[in-house]
Design a protein around this motif. Sequence first.
Motif: not given
Length: 476
Positions: A148-151, A154, A158, A208, A211
Motif C-alpha cells: 500500500g505504500d508503493d504509489p 496503489r 485504485a 497487492t 488492496l
Amino acid sequence: MTALSRQTLSQLPDSVARPSYLDREPRVGIAHIGVGNFHRSHQAMYVDRVLNETPDAPWAICGIGVREEDRGLLDALRSQDGLYSLSLFESDGAVTSRVIGSLREFVLVPDDPAAAVARLADPDIRIVSMTITESGYVEDPENSRTAGDDPVVRADAAGDFAAPRSAFGLIVAALRARREAGVPAFTVSSCDNVQNNGTVAKRSVVATARLASDELADWIDRSVAFPSTMVDRITPRATAAQLETVASLLGDVTDAAAVVAEPFEQWVLEENFALGRPAVENHGAVFVDEIDTYEFMKLRLLNAGHQVLAYVGLLRGHTYAHEAMADPDVTVWLERYWNELALPTTELPSGVDGAEYVRVLAERFGNPAIADTLERLATDSGDRMSKFVMPVLTQARSRETFTEVASRILASYAVAVSETTSPVILASVSDEVRAALSDEANPAGFLAAIDWLAPLAVDAPFRDAVAAQVRTLRSR
C-alpha cells in the motif's frame, strides 16, 4: 556488417553456436518480467538448451517490460528477432559465444497494459517468472515496506487493476482474469537474490491483491504455486572492451543486445510447478525438496561477500572487483568475514565443502576478464546489506572476533555510502539515512537510525568499535 537476425544466423562464424529450433516456432509457455542481462545469461540460456534438445517443447519465453526504461532493450531484441549473443569470459582470457533464441515475444506494459494482462491470462502461459531485484518486492517487513505504500501499486489497485503498471499489479490482474475464465493459475517463480524468494514473491502478490479484494487475495494464497529458487552467475554490464571482443567473435554480424558473463552457472529450484516446467534438470539445473541450505549458502557467502568486497574495495579506491581481490588490504576483511563470521554460522547443503566453496568464490570474484564493477555490487546498498549481510551479523554476535570484523564491515559501508555520488548505490538510501551515515559528530549514530541495524545499536562496546572504525576510515 549486418545485424543479428534469423536471416543472418548463417553468416556467423562456425565457432558461434546458434539455436536449432527456430523453424519449429516453439510455443511460448513462460512469461518473464524483467528481461535484463541476468535473465538472458541464466534462465533464458537454460531454456535455450531445452529447446535445442526438444524443439517442440512449449517453453519459449515472452519477455515483459514493466518500465519505460525497458523500451530500448526490448526494441533492440525485437529488431533482432529476439536473438542475442551470450559470451562467456574465462579468467585465462578465453571467450566463447553462442546465440540464444528462447525469447520469442516481447510486451512493453506502458504501451498497452491490457495486452500485457491478456498475454499472461492466455492458458498457454504456465509460468510467470521475474527478475526485478531485491528492492522490487513491495511487501517487505524487513525493510518496513508494504504494498500500500508503493504509489504505482496503489494506483493499480485504485484502478481495479484494469491497466496495471507494476509487476505485481500485472500478475494480480492476470490471475484474476484466469480465475474468471476458469483457467488454472500459472506458477509464479522469482529468480531474484532473496532468501525464500518464493515466499517473498507470494507475500507481495497477495498483499497487492488484498488492496482491492480480500477474496481474490485469499484465492491466490490458496491456489498459486510460488517455488523458491537459487540462481547464480556473475553477469556484469558489458564494457566497451568486452563488446569489442564479442564483435570480433561474431564476424560480420552485429549484436545490439549482447550479454557477457562468467562461465560458472548454478540454478537450484523447488519442485513446485503447478502446470509443468521445462526439463532444465537435463541441462545443469537441480531440483530439490528443501532449498533453504542452498539459498543460505549463496546469499551469505557470495552475495554478502560481494557487499563486503564492494565497500572495503571502494574505500581503497578500486573500481573493479578483480582489482579489489588483488589488494591484500581488501581481501583480509573478505576472508575474515567468510571464515570467522559466515562459514561458522551457515548450514551448508549435504556434500558441500565450505572452504572449497569460498575458494571458488574468490577465483570468480578475481576474474579480470569479467570486469565486474564494485558500483554494480553495491547497487541498492541498504536493501542488499540488510538481506545479505545483516542475517550473518545477527547470528555471529557470539563469535570471538565479531566486534572487530563486523565493525569494519559496517564502518566501510557507512563511509562509502556517505561519500559516494553514485545514483545506483544511493537508489534505496533516504535523505535521513544519508545524513546519519555522514554525521561526523555521532559516527555510529547510523546504527540506531537505520531500522535493520537497530538490533546492533543497543550494544555500547560495539557502537564504540564502529565509531572508531568510521573515524579511521574517514581520516584515510
